[in-house]
Design a protein around this motif. Structure first.
Motif, PDB file in Angstrom:
ATOM      1  N   THR A 190       0.826  -1.225   0.000  1.00 38.18           N
ATOM      2  CA  THR A 190       0.000   0.000   0.000  1.00 38.18           C
ATOM      3  C   THR A 190       0.855   1.268   0.000  1.00 38.18           C
ATOM      4  O   THR A 190       0.309   2.369  -0.086  1.00 38.18           O
ATOM      5  CB  THR A 190      -0.938   0.059   1.221  1.00 38.18           C
ATOM      6  N   GLN A 191       2.157   1.116   0.120  1.00 39.30           N
ATOM      7  CA  GLN A 191       3.024   2.305   0.130  1.00 39.30           C
ATOM      8  C   GLN A 191       2.764   3.143  -1.119  1.00 39.30           C
ATOM      9  O   GLN A 191       2.350   2.628  -2.164  1.00 39.30           O
ATOM     10  CB  GLN A 191       4.482   1.880   0.152  1.00 39.30           C
ATOM     11  N   TYR A 192       3.079   4.443  -1.023  1.00 40.18           N
ATOM     12  CA  TYR A 192       2.928   5.303  -2.197  1.00 40.18           C
ATOM     13  C   TYR A 192       4.277   5.858  -2.625  1.00 40.18           C
ATOM     14  O   TYR A 192       4.808   6.775  -2.003  1.00 40.18           O
ATOM     15  CB  TYR A 192       1.944   6.443  -1.924  1.00 40.18           C
ATOM     16  N   PHE A 285       5.046   5.902  10.212  1.00 46.32           N
ATOM     17  CA  PHE A 285       4.623   6.261   8.854  1.00 46.32           C
ATOM     18  C   PHE A 285       5.836   6.787   8.103  1.00 46.32           C
ATOM     19  O   PHE A 285       6.612   7.566   8.646  1.00 46.32           O
ATOM     20  CB  PHE A 285       3.542   7.344   8.948  1.00 46.32           C
ATOM     21  N   SER A 286       6.013   6.373   6.879  1.00 47.20           N
ATOM     22  CA  SER A 286       7.162   6.848   6.099  1.00 47.20           C
ATOM     23  C   SER A 286       6.894   8.235   5.534  1.00 47.20           C
ATOM     24  O   SER A 286       5.884   8.452   4.855  1.00 47.20           O
ATOM     25  CB  SER A 286       7.484   5.887   4.962  1.00 47.20           C
ATOM     26  N   PHE A 287       7.800   9.149   5.822  1.00 46.99           N
ATOM     27  CA  PHE A 287       7.737  10.532   5.355  1.00 46.99           C
ATOM     28  C   PHE A 287       9.062  10.893   4.682  1.00 46.99           C
ATOM     29  O   PHE A 287      10.098  10.275   4.954  1.00 46.99           O
ATOM     30  CB  PHE A 287       7.572  11.503   6.528  1.00 46.99           C
ATOM     31  N   PRO A 288       9.064  11.954   3.887  1.00 48.53           N
ATOM     32  CA  PRO A 288      10.329  12.560   3.496  1.00 48.53           C
ATOM     33  C   PRO A 288      10.889  13.338   4.682  1.00 48.53           C
ATOM     34  O   PRO A 288      10.161  14.097   5.332  1.00 48.53           O
ATOM     35  CB  PRO A 288       9.934  13.499   2.354  1.00 48.53           C
ATOM     36  N   VAL A 289      12.169  13.121   4.987  1.00 51.28           N
ATOM     37  CA  VAL A 289      12.779  13.811   6.122  1.00 51.28           C
ATOM     38  C   VAL A 289      14.110  14.421   5.710  1.00 51.28           C
ATOM     39  O   VAL A 289      14.780  13.952   4.781  1.00 51.28           O
ATOM     40  CB  VAL A 289      12.999  12.864   7.328  1.00 51.28           C
ATOM     41  N   ALA A 308      -2.490  11.453  -4.774  1.00 50.68           N
ATOM     42  CA  ALA A 308      -1.549  11.193  -3.691  1.00 50.68           C
ATOM     43  C   ALA A 308      -2.269  11.126  -2.343  1.00 50.68           C
ATOM     44  O   ALA A 308      -1.986  10.245  -1.516  1.00 50.68           O
ATOM     45  CB  ALA A 308      -0.475  12.274  -3.661  1.00 50.68           C
ATOM     46  N   LYS A 309      -3.193  12.041  -2.123  1.00 51.15           N
ATOM     47  CA  LYS A 309      -3.925  12.049  -0.848  1.00 51.15           C
ATOM     48  C   LYS A 309      -4.694  10.747  -0.649  1.00 51.15           C
ATOM     49  O   LYS A 309      -4.757  10.220   0.469  1.00 51.15           O
ATOM     50  CB  LYS A 309      -4.878  13.241  -0.809  1.00 51.15           C
ATOM     51  N   SER A 310      -5.263  10.226  -1.720  1.00 52.59           N
ATOM     52  CA  SER A 310      -6.015   8.967  -1.608  1.00 52.59           C
ATOM     53  C   SER A 310      -5.089   7.808  -1.274  1.00 52.59           C
ATOM     54  O   SER A 310      -5.459   6.895  -0.516  1.00 52.59           O
ATOM     55  CB  SER A 310      -6.781   8.682  -2.904  1.00 52.59           C
ATOM     56  N   LYS A 311      -3.867   7.829  -1.821  1.00 54.12           N
ATOM     57  CA  LYS A 311      -2.895   6.777  -1.542  1.00 54.12           C
ATOM     58  C   LYS A 311      -2.408   6.851  -0.099  1.00 54.12           C
ATOM     59  O   LYS A 311      -2.220   5.822   0.561  1.00 54.12           O
ATOM     60  CB  LYS A 311      -1.712   6.887  -2.504  1.00 54.12           C
ATOM     61  N   LEU A 312      -2.183   8.072   0.397  1.00 54.58           N
ATOM     62  CA  LEU A 312      -1.753   8.228   1.785  1.00 54.58           C
ATOM     63  C   LEU A 312      -2.840   7.761   2.753  1.00 54.58           C
ATOM     64  O   LEU A 312      -2.545   7.167   3.794  1.00 54.58           O
ATOM     65  CB  LEU A 312      -1.376   9.685   2.071  1.00 54.58           C
ATOM     66  N   LYS A 313      -4.071   8.021   2.400  1.00 54.72           N
ATOM     67  CA  LYS A 313      -5.193   7.588   3.243  1.00 54.72           C
ATOM     68  C   LYS A 313      -5.238   6.060   3.327  1.00 54.72           C
ATOM     69  O   LYS A 313      -5.404   5.486   4.409  1.00 54.72           O
ATOM     70  CB  LYS A 313      -6.507   8.132   2.695  1.00 54.72           C
ATOM     71  N   LEU A 314      -5.051   5.401   2.198  1.00 56.90           N
ATOM     72  CA  LEU A 314      -5.109   3.942   2.141  1.00 56.90           C
ATOM     73  C   LEU A 314      -4.001   3.304   2.964  1.00 56.90           C
ATOM     74  O   LEU A 314      -4.243   2.397   3.774  1.00 56.90           O
ATOM     75  CB  LEU A 314      -5.003   3.493   0.680  1.00 56.90           C
ATOM     76  N   THR A 315      -2.773   3.774   2.802  1.00 59.52           N
ATOM     77  CA  THR A 315      -1.657   3.175   3.532  1.00 59.52           C
ATOM     78  C   THR A 315      -1.737   3.511   5.023  1.00 59.52           C
ATOM     79  O   THR A 315      -1.375   2.695   5.874  1.00 59.52           O
ATOM     80  CB  THR A 315      -0.303   3.605   2.915  1.00 59.52           C
ATOM     81  N   GLY A 316      -2.270   4.688   5.354  1.00 63.04           N
ATOM     82  CA  GLY A 316      -2.463   5.049   6.755  1.00 63.04           C
ATOM     83  C   GLY A 316      -3.470   4.149   7.438  1.00 63.04           C
ATOM     84  O   GLY A 316      -3.287   3.745   8.600  1.00 63.04           O
TER      85      GLY A 316
END
Length: 337
Positions: A190-192, A285-289, A308-316
């Motif tokens: 589910t990662q984006y 949660f994986s973020f850019p850091v 992108a927002k829909s993908k983040l919602k799914l993996t979250g």
């Protein structure tokens, strides 16, 4: 030279560690002037194999390696360590669902968290490689309350490396010329993988990855799917999970955490979510850091489109489910004591 630092690798008799230990001991992570004492931790049935690994490390005649300590005791393995690579976990096999891993692995990472809490340095940097990495890191951190939560992370650098390599191939450039490819969310299918903020150099000019590729169907379709399913593809081909590439990614992750990121560049790490980008809180949660002085900071202000927002919602949502299931497993085991 500096005083030696102690580094532990769990699952030290396994195939990922076989590549990882050599990279660490050569100085690829902590520096070519930093002496090391390696702690090799594994389960009792692997004690004989550990002795063979010690022989090989000795036979490499590595100048930085001052001592190798093989052990099956977590309290000895984590004693006074400055960095921990938690590689050992129940391995994922072909056809295995991620949820099948949870029951066995959360118990392993509870024990390791307790040992870290008891004997490791309080500023220890803990990288969880063993899957499901995000949830294992969550469990481990929760059983090490005296160590700051920001000192625990899950590895999504392998996914970032995979994504960066795919973009470099697509553009026909070296991977060293591509940066700021992001992995959001879970180290799972589910990662984006997000190339919208990616940059690359060509003829000493920095350009936008998405504008250069100019193919939305690829960036939202084949690119995303290839990266999401790469681990499964490797298992199907090798009949074993990723090893060499996973070891390289673990080195990359810890190297940047230890030494920092270059100005204007960011990397992907699974860290405790503060709710940034509408991610669920209290999951890894994986973020850019960006990293400076061994401290990471989530990159702020990136624009996300609706896809992108829909993908983040799914993996979250998946991470919340995994966390809740892991907690239920631990609650059940506690009630049976």
């Amino acid at each position: 030279m500096a005083e030696p630092i102690r580094i532990v690798v769990t699952g030290a008799a396994g195939q990922i560690a076989y590549s990882l230990l050599y990279m660490i001991a050569r100085g690829e992570v902590f520096g070519i002037d930093q002496p090391l004492i390696l702690h090799l931790l594994d389960i009792p049935p692997m004690a004989g194999v550990l002795e063979g690994v010690v022989m090989e490390l000795n036979d490499c005649a590595l100048p930085l390696l001052r001592e190798v300590i093989p052990t099956t005791d977590p309290n000895m393995g984590f004693k006074d360590v400055s960095a921990a690579f938690l590689v050992g976990a129940m391995p994922r096999k072909e056809g295995m669902e991620r949820k099948d891993l949870l029951s066995a692995n959360v118990k392993i990472f509870k024990v390791q968290g307790q040992a870290l809490d008891k004997v490791a340095k309080k500023d220890v940097k803990v990288l969880v490689v063993g899957n499901p990495a995000n949830t294992n890191a969550f469990v481990c951190a929760n059983y090490a309350p005296s160590i700051p939560r920001e000192n625990f992370s899950a590895m999504t650098r392998l996914d970032q490396n995979r994504a960066t390599a795919q973009i470099a191939l697509k553009l026909g450039v070296s991977v060293s010329n591509v940066s700021n490819i992001i992995i959001w969310g879970n180290h799972s299918s589910t990662q984006y993988p997000d190339a919208d903020h990616g940059k690359f150099f060509i003829e000493e000019t920095q350009k936008s990855v998405s504008r250069a590729i100019n193919d939305e169907s690829y960036l939202r379709g084949a690119f995303v799917e290839t990266v999401q399913k790469r681990g499964a593809s490797v298992i199907a081909a090798r009949k074993m999970s990723s090893a060499m590439s996973a070891a390289k990614a673990a080195c990359d992750h810890m190297h940047d955490w230890w030494n920092g990121t270059a100005p204007g560049q960011f990397v992907s790490m699974g860290v405790f979510s503060d709710g940034s980008y509408n991610s669920p809180k209290n999951v890894i949660f994986s973020f850019p850091v960006e990293i400076n002085n061994k401290k990471w900071k989530i990159v702020e202000g990136l624009t996300l489109n609706d896809f992108a927002k829909s993908k983040l919602k799914l993996t979250g949502e998946e991470l919340q489910e995994e966390r809740n299931e892991a907690l239920s497993v631990l609650d059940a085991s506690a009630s049976n004591l």
